[in-house]
Scaffold this active site. Structure first.
Site, PDB file in Angstrom:
ATOM      1  N   ASP A 103      -0.633  -4.033  -3.663  1.00  0.00           N
ATOM      2  CA  ASP A 103      -0.785  -4.656  -2.341  1.00  0.00           C
ATOM      3  C   ASP A 103      -0.809  -6.174  -2.508  1.00  0.00           C
ATOM      4  O   ASP A 103      -1.443  -6.684  -3.441  1.00  0.00           O
ATOM      5  CB  ASP A 103      -2.143  -4.279  -1.704  1.00  0.00           C
ATOM      6  CG  ASP A 103      -2.286  -2.795  -1.434  1.00  0.00           C
ATOM      7  OD1 ASP A 103      -1.262  -2.099  -1.454  1.00  0.00           O
ATOM      8  OD2 ASP A 103      -3.430  -2.343  -1.210  1.00  0.00           O
ATOM      9  N   LYS A 139       1.915  16.483 -11.871  1.00  0.00           N
ATOM     10  CA  LYS A 139       2.898  15.429 -12.109  1.00  0.00           C
ATOM     11  C   LYS A 139       2.238  14.107 -12.491  1.00  0.00           C
ATOM     12  O   LYS A 139       1.331  13.627 -11.800  1.00  0.00           O
ATOM     13  CB  LYS A 139       3.752  15.221 -10.854  1.00  0.00           C
ATOM     14  CG  LYS A 139       4.454  16.470 -10.373  1.00  0.00           C
ATOM     15  CD  LYS A 139       5.314  17.118 -11.438  1.00  0.00           C
ATOM     16  CE  LYS A 139       6.687  16.531 -11.547  1.00  0.00           C
ATOM     17  NZ  LYS A 139       7.494  17.271 -12.569  1.00  0.00           N
ATOM     18  N   THR A 140       2.697  13.530 -13.575  1.00  0.00           N
ATOM     19  CA  THR A 140       2.059  12.311 -14.083  1.00  0.00           C
ATOM     20  C   THR A 140       2.792  11.031 -13.669  1.00  0.00           C
ATOM     21  O   THR A 140       2.284   9.943 -13.876  1.00  0.00           O
ATOM     22  CB  THR A 140       2.008  12.322 -15.630  1.00  0.00           C
ATOM     23  OG1 THR A 140       3.362  12.303 -16.110  1.00  0.00           O
ATOM     24  CG2 THR A 140       1.304  13.543 -16.155  1.00  0.00           C
ATOM     25  N   LYS A 141       3.986  11.187 -13.088  1.00  0.00           N
ATOM     26  CA  LYS A 141       4.792   9.987 -12.818  1.00  0.00           C
ATOM     27  C   LYS A 141       4.100   8.962 -11.910  1.00  0.00           C
ATOM     28  O   LYS A 141       4.123   7.766 -12.212  1.00  0.00           O
ATOM     29  CB  LYS A 141       6.147  10.420 -12.229  1.00  0.00           C
ATOM     30  CG  LYS A 141       7.220   9.341 -12.272  1.00  0.00           C
ATOM     31  CD  LYS A 141       7.620   8.911 -13.662  1.00  0.00           C
ATOM     32  CE  LYS A 141       8.741   9.778 -14.186  1.00  0.00           C
ATOM     33  NZ  LYS A 141       9.031   9.514 -15.610  1.00  0.00           N
ATOM     34  N   GLN A 143       1.787   7.060 -14.051  1.00  0.00           N
ATOM     35  CA  GLN A 143       2.514   6.153 -14.956  1.00  0.00           C
ATOM     36  C   GLN A 143       2.947   4.887 -14.213  1.00  0.00           C
ATOM     37  O   GLN A 143       2.820   3.778 -14.719  1.00  0.00           O
ATOM     38  CB  GLN A 143       3.771   6.835 -15.494  1.00  0.00           C
ATOM     39  CG  GLN A 143       3.504   7.999 -16.421  1.00  0.00           C
ATOM     40  CD  GLN A 143       4.824   8.612 -16.887  1.00  0.00           C
ATOM     41  OE1 GLN A 143       5.787   7.906 -17.172  1.00  0.00           O
ATOM     42  NE2 GLN A 143       4.888   9.920 -16.968  1.00  0.00           N
ATOM     43  N   LYS A 167      -0.093  13.553 -22.138  1.00  0.00           N
ATOM     44  CA  LYS A 167       1.063  12.799 -21.652  1.00  0.00           C
ATOM     45  C   LYS A 167       0.621  11.474 -21.003  1.00  0.00           C
ATOM     46  O   LYS A 167       1.193  10.415 -21.272  1.00  0.00           O
ATOM     47  CB  LYS A 167       1.802  13.675 -20.635  1.00  0.00           C
ATOM     48  CG  LYS A 167       3.197  13.213 -20.342  1.00  0.00           C
ATOM     49  CD  LYS A 167       3.936  14.303 -19.587  1.00  0.00           C
ATOM     50  CE  LYS A 167       5.225  13.761 -19.020  1.00  0.00           C
ATOM     51  NZ  LYS A 167       5.836  14.702 -18.103  1.00  0.00           N
ATOM     52  N   CYS A 220     -28.786   5.383  18.628  1.00  0.00           N
ATOM     53  CA  CYS A 220     -28.268   4.129  19.161  1.00  0.00           C
ATOM     54  C   CYS A 220     -27.621   4.312  20.541  1.00  0.00           C
ATOM     55  O   CYS A 220     -28.333   4.418  21.527  1.00  0.00           O
ATOM     56  CB  CYS A 220     -27.333   3.472  18.155  1.00  0.00           C
ATOM     57  SG  CYS A 220     -27.209   1.708  18.482  1.00  0.00           S
ATOM     58  N   GLU A 268     -22.903  -2.253  29.896  1.00  0.00           N
ATOM     59  CA  GLU A 268     -21.760  -2.242  28.968  1.00  0.00           C
ATOM     60  C   GLU A 268     -20.610  -1.410  29.569  1.00  0.00           C
ATOM     61  O   GLU A 268     -19.444  -1.631  29.281  1.00  0.00           O
ATOM     62  CB  GLU A 268     -22.179  -1.612  27.630  1.00  0.00           C
ATOM     63  CG  GLU A 268     -21.031  -1.489  26.619  1.00  0.00           C
ATOM     64  CD  GLU A 268     -21.397  -0.756  25.329  1.00  0.00           C
ATOM     65  OE1 GLU A 268     -22.560  -0.342  25.162  1.00  0.00           O
ATOM     66  OE2 GLU A 268     -20.496  -0.596  24.487  1.00  0.00           O
ATOM     67  N   HIS A 315     -30.531   3.042  13.705  1.00  0.00           N
ATOM     68  CA  HIS A 315     -29.673   4.014  13.002  1.00  0.00           C
ATOM     69  C   HIS A 315     -30.403   4.516  11.755  1.00  0.00           C
ATOM     70  O   HIS A 315     -30.226   3.951  10.676  1.00  0.00           O
ATOM     71  CB  HIS A 315     -28.383   3.329  12.536  1.00  0.00           C
ATOM     72  CG  HIS A 315     -27.435   2.992  13.628  1.00  0.00           C
ATOM     73  ND1 HIS A 315     -26.460   3.858  14.049  1.00  0.00           N
ATOM     74  CD2 HIS A 315     -27.291   1.866  14.362  1.00  0.00           C
ATOM     75  CE1 HIS A 315     -25.747   3.283  15.011  1.00  0.00           C
ATOM     76  NE2 HIS A 315     -26.230   2.077  15.222  1.00  0.00           N
ATOM     77  N   GLU A 346     -29.755   6.905   9.923  1.00  0.00           N
ATOM     78  CA  GLU A 346     -28.846   7.482   8.917  1.00  0.00           C
ATOM     79  C   GLU A 346     -28.571   6.530   7.752  1.00  0.00           C
ATOM     80  O   GLU A 346     -28.268   6.976   6.648  1.00  0.00           O
ATOM     81  CB  GLU A 346     -27.524   7.926   9.568  1.00  0.00           C
ATOM     82  CG  GLU A 346     -26.614   6.827  10.114  1.00  0.00           C
ATOM     83  CD  GLU A 346     -26.900   6.452  11.574  1.00  0.00           C
ATOM     84  OE1 GLU A 346     -28.045   6.658  12.034  1.00  0.00           O
ATOM     85  OE2 GLU A 346     -25.985   5.933  12.245  1.00  0.00           O
TER      86      GLU A 346
END
Ligand code: GLN
Length: 536
Positions: free
Chosen positions: A147, A186-188, A191, A222, A381, A405, A508, A510
Site C-alpha cells: 500500500d 497454495k504458497t504463491k 511468496q 516450501k 449509550c 440529535e 460504554h 464493554e
C-alpha cells in the site's frame, strides 16, 4: 528495548491484530512487560470520524482517544490500559511535522519523507516504548505491504532495525495460504508478499500463515525455502472458533521458542491463567442460549466487537455460552405489529450505542417491548438515551419526546448540554473516555458493581436533559448513577418490583471488559437472562 514488528501481506482482515495481541499475551505469560503500538497508515488523525460500517468499531481508550479496534484486542489479550500515544496514524505524524515546519524547527531545510517524516515516526515509537518501561515493544503496521500509505512506516522500521542491536529487532509477517478446490495449500501469495517486503529492504524472521487448516509439513518447507526463513519460523495459524485460543495455538507451533532464540530471551516458566480461561470457555458449551442485539450495522458484526467480546467474558464467568441474534433496527422500525416475532427464543435484548435517526424508532420499539414483557434489557449509550425517550413517551406520557440529535421535538429529553452547543469541529469533541460515575445505594447498578464509585469509558455528545429528570423519575424509572455533580445522568433502571432486569448506561462498559474480568453490567444482564423461565 526489544522490538517485534508485525506486518501483513496478501490482504487485510487476516487477523494481524489478533496475531500481535496473541504474541503479546504469550510474552506476558512468560513474565515479560509488553507495550503495543498500532500504526494506522490512513490520513485521519484518529478513528473517531470513521464509519464503523467500513472500519468496524471505534474503540475508546481511558484517556478519551478514539482508536482502531485492534487496540481493543491488545487491551483484552494483554490486559493493559493504553493511551492515545499507542495509536500512530499518518494524520498524526504529518500534522506534527507540518507544525514543526511552521515553527521553523527544521532550520531552513527542505522537509521530506526521509528523514523528517521517518524521524518523526521513529521518535514516536521509541518514546512510547521508553516511557512504558516495558521489556518488549510490539508494533503492528496496519494495511498490507505494497500500500502506498504504509511506505513511510515500513521505511522507518527498516531504518530502526539497522540502528538497534541485531537481537533486539524481529519481523513477523502475517500472510494467507489459501486452499484451492483440490484442497491444495497454495504458497504463491505468501511468496509474493514476502517478495514485496524484501523489495523494501525488510526480511521477515517469522511468517505466520493464516488459512482454513493447519499447514502441511511440505508446504512449510516450501515457504521456508522461497521466503528465506527457517522451517521452524513458518507458523501455522488456522481458523479457530475461539480467538482466545490463538495464543495457545501459536505457542504450540513453537513461536515463543523461536522468538526467544532469536531475541535471546530467557524461557521462564509459563503462567497458565490464560490456558485455564480458555479451558473454562470450552466447558461452557452445554448451557447455551440466545440474546438479541438490535443494531444499525447488524450485518457487520465488527461494528459491535467489544460488546460481543464482553458478552463472551461474562458468559465464561457464568459457565454458559451465549449466541447472538442480530436484529436490524430498520426492519423492526418497518414492522407494524408482532414485534415479538423478532425475538423468538431470545432470553434478553441489548440495544447498543449508535448515531443518527436511521433505525432509532426500531430500537425504541424493542425497548418498549422488553419493558412491557419484562424481558432482561441492557442499553448502552444510545441504547440508554433511547430507553430514556421510551420511558418519557410511554411511562411519563410526554408524547413526542425525543432526542434533539434525531429531530425537532417539543420534549427534547435527550439534548446537548450548553458546552456542546458551542462545539463546531466534529473530531475528538464528544465527551470521551474515563469519567467517574456515582451509584445510588440499593439499586441494580449497585448490586452489579458492588461499589458506589466507578470509572467507565464514554463516547457521547448528547445527554439526559436535566429539565425532565424529575418528571421521568416520578413515574418509576430510576436514575441510579450520575456524575459527581448529580446533573449528568449515567444509569437508568427500573425498580425490580416493576421489571426483573432493566438497566441502561450512558457509558460504554464493554470497553473495560477483559476475558478474566467481565464487565459488571454484562455479567448482571446474563445472570438475569439465565433466570428467565420462559423465552420471549
Ligand atoms: N448519538 C449519541 C450521542 O452522541 C450516542 C452516542 C453513542 O451511542 N456512542 O450522544
Amino acid at each position: 528495548m526489544k522490538y517485534i514488528v508485525v506486518t501483513g501481506g496478501v490482504m487485510s482482515g487476516l487477523g494481524k491484530g489478533i496475531t500481535m495481541a496473541s504474541i503479546g499475551r504469550i510474552l506476558k505469560n512468560r513474565g515479560y512487560k509488553i507495550v503495543p503500538i498500532k500504526i494506522d497508515p490512513y490520513i485521519n488523525i484518529d478513528a473517531g470520524t470513521m464509519n464503523p460500517y467500513q472500519h468496524g468499531e471505534v474503540y475508546v481508550l481511558g484517556d478519551g482517544a478514539e482508536v482502531d479496534l485492534d487496540l481493543g484486542h491488545y487491551e483484552r489479550f494483554m490486559d493493559v490500559e493504553l493511551g492515545r500515544e499507542h495509536n500512530i496514524t499518518t494524520g498524526i505524524v504529518y500534522s506534527a511535522v507540518i507544525e514543526r515546519e511552521r515553527k521553523g524547527e527544521y532550520l531552513g531545510q527542505t522537509v521530506q519523507i526521509i528523514p523528517h517524516v521517518t524521524n518523526e515516526i521513529k521518535g514516536r515509537i521509541r518514546s512510547v516504548a521508553a516511557k512504558s518501561g516495558a521489556d518488549i515493544c510490539l508494533v503492528e503496521i496496519g494495511g498490507t505491504v505494497g500500500d502506498i500509505e504504509s511506505m513511510p512506516f515500513l521505511e522507518s522500521v527498516r531504518q530502526m532495525q539497522g540502528e538497534e542491536n541485531g537481537n533486539d529487532f524481529l519481523f513477523v509477517h502475517v500472510t494467507l495460504v489459501p486452499f484451492t478446490t483440490l484442497k491444495e495449500q497454495k504458497t504463491k501469495p505468501t511468496q509474493h508478499s514476502v517478495k514485496a517486503l524484501r523489495e523494501l529492504g525488510l526480511q521477515p524472521d517469522i511468517i505466520v500463515c493464516r488459512g482454513k487448516e493447519t499447514l502441511k509439513e511440505d508446504v512449510k518447507t516450501k515457504i521456508a525455502m522461497f521466503c528465506n526463513v527457517k522451517k521452524e519460523a513458518v507458523v501455522s495459524a488456522p481458523d479457530t472458533e475461539d480467538i482466545y485460543e490463538v495464543p495457545l495455538l501459536l505457542e504450540k507451533e513453537g513461536i515463543f521458542s523461536y522468538i526467544s532464540e532469536k531475541m535471546q530471551l530467557e524461557q521462564p516458566k509459563e503462567d497458565n491463567e490464560w490456558l485455564r480461561m480458555v479451558e473454562r470457555r470450552k466447558s461452557c458449551s452445554d448451557k447455551e442460549f440466545f440474546i438479541a442485539i438490535v443494531g444499525k450495522y447488524a450485518e457487520l458484526e465488527d461494528s459491535y466487537l467489544s460488546i460481543k467480546e464482553a458478552i463472551k467474558h461474562a458468559a465464561t464467568e457464568l459457565g454458559c455460552r451465549v449466541e447472538t441474534k442480530w436484529i436490524e433496527a430498520e426492519d423492526l422500525e418497518a414492522c407494524e405489529k408482532d414485534v415479538g416475532s423478532f425475538f423468538q427464543d431470545v432470553r434478553g435484548i441489548l440495544v447498543p450505542g449508535g448515531f443518527g435517526v436511521r433505525g432509532a424508532e426500531g430500537k425504541i420499539k424493542a425497548i418498549e417491548y422488553v419493558r412491557e414483557n419484562k424481558i432482561p434489557f441492557l442499553g448502552l449509550c444510545f441504547g440508554f438515551q433511547l430507553a430514556v425517550i421510551e420511558a418519557a413517551r410511554n411511562v411519563a406520557k410526554l408524547k413526542d419526546a425525543n432526542s434533539s440529535e434525531l429531530c425537532e421535538t417539543p420534549h427534547p429529553v435527550i439534548d446537548l448540554l450548553e458546552e456542546q452547543k458551542e462545539v463546531v469541529e466534529k473530531g475528538g469533541t464528544m465527551r470521551l473516555g474515563d469519567y467517574e460515575v456515582f451509584i445510588r445505594g440499593d439499586t441494580l447498578a449497585k448490586k452489579a458493581y458492588g461499589k458506589k464509585k466507578i470509572v467507565e469509558r464514554h463516547r457521547h455528545r448528547y445527554e439526559v436533559n436535566p429539565a425532565y429528570i424529575e418528571r421521568i423519575e416520578r413515574e418509576g424509572a430510576v436514575f441510579s448513577g450520575t456524575d459527581r455533580s448529580g446533573t449528568r445522568m449515567e444509569i437508568l433502571e427500573l425498580s425490580q418490583e416493576k421489571h426483573p432486569f432493566f438497566l441502561a448506561t450512558q457509558f460504554h462498559p464493554e470497553f473495560k471488559s477483559r476475558p478474566n474480568k467481565p464487565s459488571p453490567p454484562f455479567k448482571a444482564f446474563l445472570e438475569a437472562c439465565l433466570q428467565v423461565q420462559k423465552f420471549c
